[in-house]
Design a protein around this motif. Sequence first.
Motif, PDB file in Angstrom:
ATOM      1  N   ARG A  27      59.098 -28.114  -7.464  1.00 40.61           N
ATOM      2  CA  ARG A  27      58.924 -26.687  -7.793  1.00 40.61           C
ATOM      3  C   ARG A  27      57.937 -25.992  -6.866  1.00 40.61           C
ATOM      4  O   ARG A  27      58.088 -24.825  -6.560  1.00 40.61           O
ATOM      5  N   ASN A  28      56.905 -26.713  -6.460  1.00 41.58           N
ATOM      6  CA  ASN A  28      55.879 -26.095  -5.622  1.00 41.58           C
ATOM      7  C   ASN A  28      56.113 -26.350  -4.130  1.00 41.58           C
ATOM      8  O   ASN A  28      55.187 -26.258  -3.329  1.00 41.58           O
ATOM      9  N   ALA A  29      57.346 -26.646  -3.745  1.00 42.99           N
ATOM     10  CA  ALA A  29      57.680 -26.956  -2.353  1.00 42.99           C
ATOM     11  C   ALA A  29      57.441 -25.745  -1.461  1.00 42.99           C
ATOM     12  O   ALA A  29      57.728 -24.614  -1.832  1.00 42.99           O
ATOM     13  N   ARG A  30      56.917 -26.019  -0.276  1.00 47.95           N
ATOM     14  CA  ARG A  30      56.639 -24.971   0.699  1.00 47.95           C
ATOM     15  C   ARG A  30      57.717 -24.962   1.778  1.00 47.95           C
ATOM     16  O   ARG A  30      58.327 -25.977   2.063  1.00 47.95           O
ATOM     17  N   THR A  31      57.909 -23.792   2.362  1.00 47.53           N
ATOM     18  CA  THR A  31      58.944 -23.653   3.386  1.00 47.53           C
ATOM     19  C   THR A  31      58.390 -23.761   4.801  1.00 47.53           C
ATOM     20  O   THR A  31      59.135 -23.663   5.762  1.00 47.53           O
ATOM     21  N   ASP A  32      57.088 -23.971   4.939  1.00 45.63           N
ATOM     22  CA  ASP A  32      56.491 -24.011   6.270  1.00 45.63           C
ATOM     23  C   ASP A  32      56.139 -25.428   6.734  1.00 45.63           C
ATOM     24  O   ASP A  32      55.552 -25.608   7.779  1.00 45.63           O
ATOM     25  N   ARG A  33      56.522 -26.433   5.957  1.00 47.03           N
ATOM     26  CA  ARG A  33      56.212 -27.819   6.312  1.00 47.03           C
ATOM     27  C   ARG A  33      57.422 -28.712   6.085  1.00 47.03           C
ATOM     28  O   ARG A  33      58.314 -28.378   5.337  1.00 47.03           O
ATOM     29  N   ARG A  38      64.782 -30.194   4.760  1.00 47.65           N
ATOM     30  CA  ARG A  38      64.048 -29.929   3.527  1.00 47.65           C
ATOM     31  C   ARG A  38      63.675 -28.453   3.439  1.00 47.65           C
ATOM     32  O   ARG A  38      63.806 -27.834   2.384  1.00 47.65           O
ATOM     33  N   ARG A  39      63.211 -27.880   4.545  1.00 52.02           N
ATOM     34  CA  ARG A  39      62.834 -26.463   4.538  1.00 52.02           C
ATOM     35  C   ARG A  39      64.024 -25.589   4.173  1.00 52.02           C
ATOM     36  O   ARG A  39      63.914 -24.665   3.367  1.00 52.02           O
ATOM     37  N   VAL A  42      64.733 -25.889   0.467  1.00 54.16           N
ATOM     38  CA  VAL A  42      63.750 -25.156  -0.336  1.00 54.16           C
ATOM     39  C   VAL A  42      64.056 -23.664  -0.316  1.00 54.16           C
ATOM     40  O   VAL A  42      64.015 -22.995  -1.353  1.00 54.16           O
ATOM     41  N   ILE A  43      64.397 -23.136   0.856  1.00 52.67           N
ATOM     42  CA  ILE A  43      64.710 -21.707   0.971  1.00 52.67           C
ATOM     43  C   ILE A  43      65.924 -21.359   0.119  1.00 52.67           C
ATOM     44  O   ILE A  43      65.925 -20.376  -0.616  1.00 52.67           O
ATOM     45  N   LYS A  46      64.995 -21.538  -3.654  1.00 54.46           N
ATOM     46  CA  LYS A  46      64.172 -20.407  -4.103  1.00 54.46           C
ATOM     47  C   LYS A  46      64.937 -19.092  -4.072  1.00 54.46           C
ATOM     48  O   LYS A  46      64.687 -18.206  -4.871  1.00 54.46           O
TER      49      LYS A  46
END
Length: 85
Positions: A27-33, A38-39, A42-43, A46
């Motif tokens: 849930r707290n996945a970031r799109t900059d790493r 995976r990025r 995540v995009i 979200k």
Amino acid sequence: MDGVYDSIKSYRLLKKAGIKPIIKPRRNARTDRGPPERRNSVIILKTLGEKEWGRMVGYGRRWRQHSQHSNAYAENTACPKTWKT
């Protein structure tokens, strides 16, 4: 439990094996790493939400297949837990 597999190591291992990863991001996945696969995941998650993300990447197919095999096994074995009275 798939969130446990949402790691850079998992993505690298799958890439080496030539396997397309279908791992649900946390849930707290970031799109900059992380790896590009995976990025992107995540995009999409979200932006579209869980249900559409699942349909788009094919998440959940393993569960349906596993369920079918479990049911077939239960029907063809003499196990007291599966007997209906």
